[in-house]
Scaffold this active site. Structure first.
Site, short mmCIF file in Angstrom:
data_model
loop_
_atom_site.label_atom_id
_atom_site.label_comp_id
_atom_site.label_asym_id
_atom_site.label_seq_id
_atom_site.Cartn_x
_atom_site.Cartn_y
_atom_site.Cartn_z
CB SER A 8 17.72 32.96 10.50
OG SER A 8 16.52 32.31 9.75
CB CYS A 9 16.26 27.41 12.84
SG CYS A 9 17.79 26.65 13.25
#
Length: 235
Positions: free
Chosen positions: A61-62
């Protein structure tokens, strides 16, 4: 005053003498004194490094965390990672997102549809970004993984990076060029004045600034300095 890596130069010697007597007290450090004690506010390095970053909650989820960081801390639009993640996942190619994570195209669609902000990927250099004076999202490769980060400043040959996994970090320009994947920067094309105001923020640089302790003592004279220190009972 916030204490990070070490105490400031005027109180370093005192702190070394009193170190055994110091104690943590709530969110500060307790300094005993002759007529009382003084509580000095202390902030952990981890808290300092994530003060202006939305920390990613999942390995993949960067992209959503980097986008939430950009909106929250550079464009005055408080946004959570969950909001950006859910919207981009709902609108995007879900099978591809599961395999490869979010793309800059997913970010572009989210910003235009949900925030009314036009944004694009531009093939520009760090010098160009420094002249523009605005933040940007970039993809880097570290330990074999590709990862989105936010460039939060450029100064004195250093690149200030907001990493959703590690917090604020800095690279030399050469170091950053080596890990930068495709020479593309994702930049919002509106609210430029606001973005410039939040770029190169001194409080963000403070998270990676180290006190020049080594400049306090001339190493070649350390033996003479030690010999001239007061003996026990002479303080």
């Amino acid at each position: 005053m916030t204490i990070r890596h070490c105490l400031l130069a005027p109180v370093v010697a005192t702190a070394l003498v009193l170190a055994p007597a110091l104690s943590a007290w709530g969110s500060g450090a307790q300094f005993p004194g002759v007529i009382g004690s003084m509580n000095v506010p202390v902030e952990s390095l981890k808290d300092l490094r994530f003060r202006s970053i939305v920390q990613q909650q999942y390995d993949f989820s960067c992209g959503s965390a980097a986008l939430a960081t950009l909106l929250t801390y550079h464009y005055d639009r408080p946004t959570t990672e969950v909001e950006t993640f859910d919207s981009m996942f709902r609108r995007g190619d879900q099978e591809l997102i599961r395999e490869q994570g979010f793309s800059m195209l997913d970010m572009k669609h989210y910003l235009e549809a949900e925030q009314g902000l036009p944004a694009d990927g531009f093939r520009v250099g760090l010098d160009d970004l420094e002249n523009l004076g605005v933040p940007a999202i970039a993809m880097i490769e570290t330990r074999g993984y590709r990862h989105f980060v936010v460039i939060k400043g450029l100064e004195d040959g250093q690149v200030l990076v907001g990493d959703p996994a590690l917090g604020v970090n800095s690279y030399s320009r050469n170091e950053f060029q080596r890990v930068w994947v495709n020479d593309i920067l994702f930049i919002v094309r509106e609210d430029v004045d606001l973005a410039r105001h939040r770029f190169n923020a001194s409080e963000t640089w403070a998270a990676v600034t180290r006190a020049p302790i080594e400049a306090g003592v001339v190493r070649s004279d350390l033996a003479s300095f030690t010999l001239n220190l007061p003996r026990a009972g002479q303080w």
